[in-house]
Design a protein around this motif. Structure first.
Motif, PDB file in Angstrom:
ATOM      1  N   GLY A   1       0.568  -0.895   0.062  1.00 21.89           N
ATOM      2  CA  GLY A   1       0.146  -0.434   0.037  1.00 21.89           C
ATOM      3  C   GLY A   1       0.974   1.404  -0.408  1.00 21.89           C
ATOM      4  N   LEU A   2       1.866   1.284   1.096  1.00 22.07           N
ATOM      5  CA  LEU A   2       2.627   2.307   0.833  1.00 22.07           C
ATOM      6  C   LEU A   2       3.321   2.753  -0.579  1.00 22.07           C
ATOM      7  CD1 LEU A   2       4.828   1.919   4.082  1.00 22.07           C
ATOM      8  CD2 LEU A   2       3.361   3.920   3.328  1.00 22.07           C
ATOM      9  N   LEU A   3       3.433   2.025  -1.212  1.00 26.01           N
ATOM     10  CA  LEU A   3       4.362   2.306  -1.961  1.00 26.01           C
ATOM     11  C   LEU A   3       3.365   2.488  -3.606  1.00 26.01           C
ATOM     12  CD1 LEU A   3       7.022  -1.107  -2.154  1.00 26.01           C
ATOM     13  CD2 LEU A   3       8.176   1.819  -2.030  1.00 26.01           C
ATOM     14  N   ASP A   4       2.121   2.152  -3.691  1.00 22.61           N
ATOM     15  CA  ASP A   4       1.679   2.365  -4.093  1.00 22.61           C
ATOM     16  C   ASP A   4       1.187   3.849  -4.103  1.00 22.61           C
ATOM     17  OD1 ASP A   4      -0.397   1.604  -6.279  1.00 22.61           O
ATOM     18  OD2 ASP A   4      -2.599   1.771  -4.423  1.00 22.61           O
ATOM     19  N   ARG A   5       0.150   4.032  -2.717  1.00 20.06           N
ATOM     20  CA  ARG A   5       0.438   5.541  -2.637  1.00 20.06           C
ATOM     21  C   ARG A   5       1.756   6.737  -3.221  1.00 20.06           C
ATOM     22  NH1 ARG A   5      -2.427   9.505  -2.661  1.00 20.06           N
ATOM     23  NH2 ARG A   5      -2.030  10.932  -1.224  1.00 20.06           N
ATOM     24  N   PHE A   6       2.948   5.697  -3.271  1.00 18.72           N
ATOM     25  CA  PHE A   6       4.392   6.517  -3.303  1.00 18.72           C
ATOM     26  C   PHE A   6       4.343   7.278  -4.780  1.00 18.72           C
ATOM     27  CE2 PHE A   6       8.624   6.423  -4.819  1.00 18.72           C
ATOM     28  CZ  PHE A   6       8.602   7.569  -3.736  1.00 18.72           C
ATOM     29  N   MET A   7       4.014   5.842  -5.809  1.00 12.72           N
ATOM     30  CA  MET A   7       3.337   6.319  -7.543  1.00 12.72           C
ATOM     31  C   MET A   7       2.643   7.213  -7.572  1.00 12.72           C
ATOM     32  SD  MET A   7       3.919   2.514  -8.470  1.00 12.72           S
ATOM     33  CE  MET A   7       3.717   0.825  -7.345  1.00 12.72           C
ATOM     34  N   ASP A   8       1.733   7.278  -6.751  1.00 13.04           N
ATOM     35  CA  ASP A   8       0.333   8.107  -6.672  1.00 13.04           C
ATOM     36  C   ASP A   8       1.617   9.566  -6.689  1.00 13.04           C
ATOM     37  OD1 ASP A   8      -0.821   6.429  -7.284  1.00 13.04           O
ATOM     38  OD2 ASP A   8      -2.081   5.893  -5.692  1.00 13.04           O
ATOM     39  N   LEU A   9       1.449   9.759  -5.534  1.00 16.85           N
ATOM     40  CA  LEU A   9       2.236  10.977  -5.235  1.00 16.85           C
ATOM     41  C   LEU A   9       2.993  11.471  -5.956  1.00 16.85           C
ATOM     42  CD1 LEU A   9       2.568  10.134  -0.974  1.00 16.85           C
ATOM     43  CD2 LEU A   9       0.843  12.141  -2.371  1.00 16.85           C
ATOM     44  N   ALA A  10       4.449  10.715  -6.181  1.00 18.32           N
ATOM     45  CA  ALA A  10       5.301  10.662  -7.687  1.00 18.32           C
ATOM     46  C   ALA A  10       5.493  10.986  -8.780  1.00 18.32           C
ATOM     47  CB  ALA A  10       6.395   9.569  -6.845  1.00 18.32           C
ATOM     48  N   ALA A  11       4.051  10.439  -9.215  1.00 26.01           N
ATOM     49  CA  ALA A  11       3.602  10.857 -10.104  1.00 26.01           C
ATOM     50  C   ALA A  11       3.175  12.362 -10.520  1.00 26.01           C
ATOM     51  CB  ALA A  11       2.631  10.298 -10.626  1.00 26.01           C
ATOM     52  N   LYS A  12       2.334  12.647  -9.740  1.00 27.06           N
ATOM     53  CA  LYS A  12       1.602  13.896  -8.507  1.00 27.06           C
ATOM     54  C   LYS A  12       2.928  14.902  -8.951  1.00 27.06           C
ATOM     55  CE  LYS A  12      -2.471  14.014  -7.132  1.00 27.06           C
ATOM     56  NZ  LYS A  12      -3.059  13.594  -5.821  1.00 27.06           N
ATOM     57  N   ALA A  13       3.268  14.925  -8.642  1.00 29.73           N
ATOM     58  CA  ALA A  13       4.972  15.314  -7.822  1.00 29.73           C
ATOM     59  C   ALA A  13       5.470  16.126  -8.809  1.00 29.73           C
ATOM     60  CB  ALA A  13       5.641  15.322  -7.327  1.00 29.73           C
ATOM     61  N   VAL A  14       5.576  15.029  -9.883  1.00 31.01           N
ATOM     62  CA  VAL A  14       6.393  15.252 -10.969  1.00 31.01           C
ATOM     63  C   VAL A  14       6.031  15.795 -12.780  1.00 31.01           C
ATOM     64  CG1 VAL A  14       7.370  13.845 -13.333  1.00 31.01           C
ATOM     65  CG2 VAL A  14       8.025  14.123 -10.753  1.00 31.01           C
ATOM     66  N   GLU A  15       4.657  15.378 -12.643  1.00 34.35           N
ATOM     67  CA  GLU A  15       3.928  16.863 -13.324  1.00 34.35           C
ATOM     68  C   GLU A  15       3.566  18.266 -12.894  1.00 34.35           C
ATOM     69  OE1 GLU A  15      -0.115  14.784 -13.429  1.00 34.35           O
ATOM     70  OE2 GLU A  15       0.386  12.954 -14.511  1.00 34.35           O
ATOM     71  N   GLY A  16       4.122  18.713 -11.162  1.00 27.06           N
ATOM     72  CA  GLY A  16       3.878  19.650 -10.899  1.00 27.06           C
ATOM     73  C   GLY A  16       5.353  20.464 -11.099  1.00 27.06           C
ATOM     74  N   GLU A  17       5.632  21.227  -9.943  1.00 27.27           N
ATOM     75  CA  GLU A  17       6.859  21.319  -9.412  1.00 27.27           C
ATOM     76  C   GLU A  17       7.931  20.796  -9.466  1.00 27.27           C
ATOM     77  OE1 GLU A  17       6.759  25.391  -8.670  1.00 27.27           O
ATOM     78  OE2 GLU A  17       5.591  24.733 -10.217  1.00 27.27           O
ATOM     79  N   MET A  18       7.928  18.917  -9.153  1.00 29.66           N
ATOM     80  CA  MET A  18       9.226  18.625  -8.423  1.00 29.66           C
ATOM     81  C   MET A  18      10.111  17.599  -9.726  1.00 29.66           C
ATOM     82  SD  MET A  18       8.320  17.021  -5.212  1.00 29.66           S
ATOM     83  CE  MET A  18       9.875  16.328  -3.816  1.00 29.66           C
TER      84      MET A  18
END
Ligand SMILES: Nc1ncnc2c1ncn2[C@@H]1O[C@H](COP(=O)(O)OP(=O)(O)OP(=O)(O)O)[C@@H](O)[C@H]1O
Ligand SMILES: [Mg+2]
Lengths: 469, 591
Positions: free
Chosen positions: B532-549
């Motif tokens: 679950g944690l890694l699944d969530r990490f994938m979501d967050l990281a994908a969104k972050a890269v779409e944004g500023e990070m």
């Protein structure tokens, strides 16, 4: 019918390769030893390979040159091939079938042991876990050797396997806190050359002599010029002597056998002459089982002081680790030390190809209570980083280092330094010295590469340097 | 007793002439030492006025000669199944490998005569009707003088032999008996009386009968994340582990044997190393079964036929292993068999076949290799036993392909009969990345059966997460091939992120050291949490890269190291640590 331990003349009906067919006019059992004596009067060792109501098939284990049908005598020994052993075999030189070669007196026989050895009951084996320091970093830190292990050297023609083997044999010691040898049990070396050139045999003999270890060594020489069938017996005689030294005299015995490739060639030759169905690359299908009966003779027994460690050497045909000889060996032995030609060309000694090397018994002999609590993590981390470095090197070879990310360039440097400072060594290192080099190299790497170390290990070994900067 | 006279011998195969009746697969005793053998072929021999039998001998034949006598036992090669099995080690024909210094070496014809006592407790009374396979008593080892009786454990039921049944007309009182002593007498429908002991024999090549086979619906939990979450095997399923030397087959099988949720483990060392057996015997008695608190050895039967033991017995040993497994299954238990390695068994088959002069097929193996493999793996099943209980046998077999070439006969034929394929990868093993199971070539056909089980465990997303993980790992391979052409720096951020995430999945989730005391086995709860944690990490990281990070910024987050090491650092039941990690992750991406 006549009984065993008698001679038979006028019985031979056919000689075909190493096989001799004769009328079964004596009462003999399968696998029993015979001596086949030709008109030249020379005895050749053989064994009963098959029997039926009228005939017997004898496998001659030495040269058949000079044998005829009418003038060949067969002497039956009434028991499987065995070796008469007693105190005083150390310091002596034997041929591949245990006959004294050095002109000295015969060995006083205290006991006879069958050369095929008996099957060690697995429940009576003692789990090997005594770490041996060899002075070689790639072995001590990454592929530790323990007593009772069988750890072959996978080499190639022209690589320095002989030098490595003898260095291991001469340096190998148990560690104690002073780094001194902590031996109470005497050690011995059994060296068997199978089909080796005279020069190789001489190299071993001389090196042992110069180091003063010849007196603790029994040498078995089957030279390249000796019959190839005798090659099948040479390791068996050598291992029988080693078992005697280990389990009767109670010594720590290190057995070096070189070159197993010659053994396997002989096996293939003999199998073909038996008309057996060839397996992969013409080697017989039972080569795995046959090799296993030799390699499995390493080990130690519960309640007995001696141990038998094997360091067989084989040269991989065309440096191919997938060739049946290294492949089947790897499936039997407890790991392997692989030598690498590229490293050798770069002048790195010992040129140990780290990635394909492995010691399976290492985990039982290292770590807390054995070597150093952080030893396993260090080994794992070095492996992970070096494997990654090799992967990046592959990429760099294709796209050039310009196409690399900055973190990848660090790895390239690490890989290079690892080979020149860790694998390469000018002199023997203690385990602590080897480990220190390992930690130092890891400090080159970014945090993200060091996932095999826990925070305490990071603090103790990696971040120490960083603070002082 | 039928008798025959040896007329030809070579290696482990002999021929003999007889006027008496012999049958295929009948057990025979050969020569003065009574070496155990089995009839493999029969033909009439007019010229000698009888029949010629061909026999494979399971022990070293040194010293045998024409004229030696053979005695038929009248029954097929069989093993004795009873209360003396659990916790002990046997050879390939189920003869105990016990003994002290006098048994340092194994010699042909050696027999143990020990016939220990068991505490017998009847479960039924006179007059009861018993069916074949029904439990009628329990049997427990009698402790050594001065030692307390061990608590009752699994696998101590005494069963009516599957082929018998009837009314109990006599039942011995509770007490101490040997396992072969008659403790019960039945009268069957025809009025025949049958004497029954705590143990009975069963021919190894014949599957034990069941009431019916059932579909599997729960996993054999192995505690290994890459297996349980990506390539699960069901209870009653079959899996194979092919891999070149040193890639980790034995360690994986031993790890599963230690931590899987079976009731009984049959560990079958077939043609492998003696020191490994010594290691098992040294380690397992000291390890505690997390479910019962008892030594793990108590739920094991070890069958050892090491590479230097006679080849023919190696051939028989895998049948011995499954037969023992079926015996415990028939007590209503879940049994897992670890066979290391089935390649050595196939080679033994090849060797004996060669000696019999049979026509070799592919790779020199006899043409019937494939059928034999099918017969073996078909004995894995979840079943309803004759007595109406439910039990299972899961088979996990290692394969040692020559030259690590998975297109060789044993691997390819095995692949046809197993549903789960756990391919070991040399590259991973070289990097000391364990378990070195290759997520790209491995597969699990059982996975579809098991999604609902994970749902019931509180993870409705198991199937979706599993799919997602597998997709990322496949994508990684594709991108790495691309990087070989373009260089990594030319890749768009999304692709660089995929590479980063795939690296993390490998390091944080798939890697699991068998020797780490915290991470050697993970509960379904811990696995779910990590997934679950890694699944969530994938979501967050994908969104972050779409944004500023940038991907670079993500790569240097201290969070990554915590994720990489969570398996090692966070023990079972440390929910707080997981919650903290989760919170830290959300925070790292929020800022
Ligand atoms: N899951 C694991 N965790 C940690 N180390 C492992 C793991 N699997 C394998 N290893 C390491 O790899 C070594 C070789 O593994 P193993 O003996 O299981 O290989 P194998 O495939 O059985 O080889 P062979 O076919 O020659 O028997 C082990 O001694 C151990 O050091
Ligand atoms: Mg193995």
């Amino acid at each position: 019918m006549i009984h065993a331990n008698l001679s038979l003349t006028d019985a031979v009906t056919r000689i075909d390769g190493p096989l001799l067919f004769a009328h079964r006019r004596v009462d003999v059992g399968l696998n029993e030893a015979v001596e086949v004596i030709g008109a030249d009067g020379l005895p050749r060792l053989g064994r009963i390979a098959a029997l039926d109501d009228d005939f017997m098939t004898i496998e001659i284990l030495e040269s058949t040159t000079g044998l005829g049908l009418g003038d060949t005598r067969i002497r039956f020994l009434g028991e499987p091939i065995s070796f008469a052993l007693g105190p005083g075999i150390l310091g002596r030189v034997f041929d591949g079938v245990g006959r004294v070669l050095d002109g000295g007196p015969p060995i006083p026989a205290h006991t006879r042991m069958t050369v095929d050895g008996a099957i060690l009951n697995p429940i009576r084996r003692k789990k090997p876990e005594d770490f041996i320091e060899t002075g070689i970093s790639t072995i001590d830190v990454l592929n530790s050797l323990v007593r009772g292990q069988k750890l072959p050297i996978f080499s190639g023609g022209g690589l320095p396997h002989n030098r490595l083997a003898i260095e291991i044999a001469l340096h190998a010691r148990l560690r104690n806190s002073e780094g001194e040898s902590a031996e109470t049990v005497p050690f011995a070396i059994v060296f068997a050359g199978i089909g080796v050139p005279f020069e190789t045999a001489e190299f071993f003999r001389r090196t042992l002599e110069e180091s003063g270890a010849l007196g603790r060594t029994a040498l078995f020489l089957n030279l390249a010029s000796d019959s190839s069938t005798q090659r099948l017996l040479a390791p068996r005689f050598a291992l029988t002597a080693a078992e005697y030294l280990a389990f009767v005299e109670g010594r720590h015995v290190l057995v070096i056998i070189t070159d197993f490739t010659n053994y396997c060639e002989a096996l293939r030759e003999v199998s073909a002459s038996h008309g057996e169905i060839p397996g992969r690359k013409g080697y017989p299908g039972y080569m795995y089982s046959d090799l296993a009966t030799l390699y499995e003779r390493a080990g130690s027994l519960l309640g007995k002081p001696g141990t038998l460690t094997q360091l067989p050497i084989l040269t991989m045909p065309s440096d191919d680790i997938n060739h049946p000889i290294p492949d089947l060996t790897g499936y039997i032995t407890e790991g392997q030390i692989t030598l690498n030609r590229t490293l050798d060309r770069e002048g790195i000694y010992p040129p140990v190809g780290v990635l394909p090397s492995l010691s399976r018994l290492m985990k039982d002999g290292i770590g807390r209570g054995f070597t150093h609590p952080d030893h396993p993590a260090l080994a794992n981390q070095l492996y992970a980083a070096y494997a990654h470095a090799i992967q990046v090197r592959l990429l760099a070879n294709v796209v050039g280092s310009d196409g690399l990310m900055p973190e990848d360039r660090v790895l390239l440097t690490f890989g290079q330094q690892f080979e020149h400072r860790f694998i390469h060594q000018e002199r023997a290192r203690t385990l602590d010295e080897s480990m220190a080099v390992g930690w130092e190299l890891l400090r080159l790497l970014p945090l993200s590469e060091l996932s095999r170390l826990d925070d305490a290990q990071m603090a103790a070994h990696i971040q120490v340097g960083a603070e002082s900067v | 007793m039928s008798e025959a006279t040896l007329c030809w011998i070579s290696g482990p195969v002999l021929r003999a002439i007889s006027r008496d009746a012999f049958h295929i697969h009948e057990a025979v005793q050969v020569g003065a030492q009574g070496l155990l053998g089995e009839v493999v072929r029969l033909r009439t021999d007019e010229s000698r006025g009888g029949q010629e039998l061909t026999v494979q001998v399971f022990e070293d034949t040194t010293g045998l000669r024409p004229g030696d006598l053979l005695h038929g036992e009248g029954v097929a090669l069989a093993v004795r199944l009873g209360p003396g099995l659990l916790g002990h080690i046997f050879d390939g024909l189920l003869r105990p490998l016990a003994g002290g210094e006098e048994r340092n070496y194994l010699f042909p014809g050696q027999r143990t005569t020990a016939n220990p006592l068991f505490f017998f407790q009847p479960l039924v009374e006179k007059g009861r009707l018993l069916r074949g396979g029904e439990p009628f008593a329990t049997a427990q080892p009698v402790p050594l003088p001065g030692e307390p009786m061990a608590p009752a454990t699994v696998g101590q039921s005494c069963l009516v032999p599957p082929t018998l049944g009837g009314e109990v007309i006599e039942m011995a009182p509770a007490g101490e008996y040997t396992e072969t002593a008659v403790v019960c007498t039945l009268r069957d429908a025809t009025g025949q009386e049958q004497a029954i002991a705590m143990s009975h024999t069963w021919p190894v090549r014949v599957p034990r009968p069941v009431a019916r086979r059932l579909v599997s619906e729960s996993p054999l939990l192995t505690g290994q994340r890459i297996l349980d979450c990506l390539f699960p095997v069901a209870r009653g399923g079959k899996a194979t582990v092919p891999g070149g030397f040193g890639t980790g087959k034995t360690v994986l099988l031993e790890t599963i044997a230690k931590w899987c949720n079976a009731d009984v483990i049959i560990y079958l060392g077939c043609g492998e190393r003696g020191n490994e057996m010594a290691g098992v015997l040294d380690e397992f008695p000291r390890l505690e079964d997390p479910r019962t608190g008892r030594p793990l050895m108590e739920r094991m039967v070890v069958i050892a036929n090491t590479s230097n033991m006679p080849v023919a017995a190696r051939e028989a040993s895998i049948y011995t292993g499954v037969t023992v497994a079926e015996y415990f299954r028939d007590q209503g238990l879940h049994v897992a068999v670890m066979a290391d390695s089935t390649s050595r068994w196939a080679e033994a088959l090849r060797e004996v076949s060669g000696r019999l002069g049979e026509l070799p097929g592919e790779g020199g193996y006899p043409a019937y290799l494939s059928t034999r493999l099918a017969d073996f793996y078909e004995r894995a099943a979840r079943v309803e036993t004759l007595a109406g209980a439910s039990g299972s046998v899961t088979l996990i077999g290692a394969v040692s392909p020559p030259s690590s070439d998975f297109s060789e006969p044993v691997t390819t034929h095995t692949k046809r009969y197993v549903r789960n394929f756990w391919a070991l990868d040399r590259k991973r093993a070289h990097a000391r990345f364990y378990p070195a199971i290759d997520p790209l070539t491995s597969y699990s056909e059982d996975a579809v059966l098991l999604a609902s089980w994970w749902h019931a465990q509180g993870n409705p997303n198991w199937a979706a997460q599993r799919r997602r993980f597998l997709t990322v790992l496949e994508e990684q391979a594709r991108l790495e091939r691309m990087a070989m052409i373009l260089g990594k720096d030319a890749m768009p951020p999304q692709q660089q992120l995929t590479l980063l995430v795939a690296g993390l999945l490998n390091d944080a989730f798939l890697r699991q050291s068998a020797f780490s005391s915290k991470d050697r086995s993970a509960s379904p709860y811990k696995q779910n949490r990590m997934m679950g944690l890694l699944d969530r990490f994938m979501d967050l990281a994908a969104k972050a890269v779409e944004g500023e990070m940038t991907v670079e910024q993500i790569r240097v987050l201290p969070l990554l190291r915590h994720l990489q090491r969570m398996g090692e650092e966070i023990g079972e039941g440390e929910e707080e640590a997981f919650a903290q990690l989760e919170e830290g992750m959300e925070k790292a991406f929020r800022s």
